[in-house]
Design an enzyme around this catalytic site. Structure first.
Site, PDB file in Angstrom:
ATOM      1  CG  ASP A  46      36.968  33.852  35.803  1.00 22.54           C
ATOM      2  OD1 ASP A  46      37.537  32.817  36.234  1.00 22.54           O
ATOM      3  OD2 ASP A  46      37.603  34.851  35.418  1.00 22.54           O
ATOM      4  NE  ARG A  67      40.855  38.571  30.111  1.00 24.95           N
ATOM      5  CZ  ARG A  67      39.640  38.206  29.728  1.00 24.95           C
ATOM      6  NH1 ARG A  67      39.420  37.849  28.474  1.00 24.95           N
ATOM      7  NH2 ARG A  67      38.650  38.151  30.591  1.00 24.95           N
ATOM      8  CG  ASP A 118      36.714  33.783  39.629  1.00 22.49           C
ATOM      9  OD1 ASP A 118      37.861  33.650  40.106  1.00 22.49           O
ATOM     10  OD2 ASP A 118      36.274  34.868  39.216  1.00 22.49           O
ATOM     11  CB  THR A 124      45.995  46.020  27.546  1.00 20.38           C
ATOM     12  OG1 THR A 124      46.643  44.957  28.277  1.00 20.38           O
ATOM     13  CG2 THR A 124      46.510  47.357  28.056  1.00 20.38           C
TER      14      THR A 124
END
Length: 211
Positions: A202, A106, A205, A110
């Site tokens: 996340d 990602r 992670d 943006t």
């Protein structure tokens, strides 16, 4: 089930394990183990409508006709890297399934998904596809993965995630209204950085112990 194409898997064991995974003090080992267990449980719901065929088997007493699934016609497609955390649990339920990988990251500015890897089994037009990724957040990665897979004309496509939110559901269904979503929770919203709230952080992670 919140609508005809969103399947909320609210089994008590699924919800219990998801709650334990949300805790910020859950270790990498604990998070990974719970994800494996939860993914196995979700696989039962995701494969509920799989096609069956009859084969002849010999029991200790006599010969009979019995039903089996053809796992070789099923493909689990992992969106790298976090999707691999779900993959092992799914394969423990359907070990004969084939595996594909879509590498997407990602763009931090943006939030658009950028592809860097795509590898699938042969004869995808004969196979049912289950895409796995822990989070359906902005929906950009899911949309990009489905678009690429549709180029191979599989028999069907499902999307499986641990968590999603109204924005992610709306985005995926706007782009691909024919793809059902299976999830363990629909959280409140996205924040300005594209993370699900309240979420669990996340997922990649937390699975791999990175930051």
């Amino acid at each position: 089930m919140t609508n005809s194409n969103v399947h909320l898997i609210d089994h008590p064991l699924v919800q219990h394990k998801l709650t334990l995974m949300r805790r910020k003090d859950a270790s990498t080992n604990t998070f990974r183990r719970l994800l494996n267990e939860l993914s196995s449980l979700m696989a039962y719901e995701v494969t509920r409508d799989m096609a069956m065929q009859e084969v002849e088997v010999e029991t200790p007493l006599e010969t009979m006709k019995a039903k089996i699934i053809d796992g070789k016609k099923l493909v689990f497609v992992s969106i790298l890297r976090a999707g691999n955390g779900i993959l092992e649990g799914m394969l423990s339920v359907v070990p004969g399934a084939r595996v594909g990988h879509v590498g997407l990251y990602r763009d931090p500015k943006t939030l658009v998904a950028v592809e860097y890897y795509f590898k699938m089994p042969k004869d995808m037009h004969e196979r049912d596809v289950v895409i796995v990724d822990p989070m359906l957040a902005t929906g950009n990665s899911a949309i990009a993965a489905v678009e690429r897979l549709k180029e191979l004309n599989p028999k069907s496509i499902k999307f499986v995630c641990l968590l999603t939110c109204p924005e992610g559901i709306a985005a995926l269904h706007k782009a691909h209204p024919d793809v059902p979503i299976y999830t363990a929770a629909i959280d409140r919203q996205l924040n300005d950085h594209g993370y699900i709230l309240p979420g669990l952080g996340d997922a990649g992670d937390r699975i791999f112990g990175t930051q």
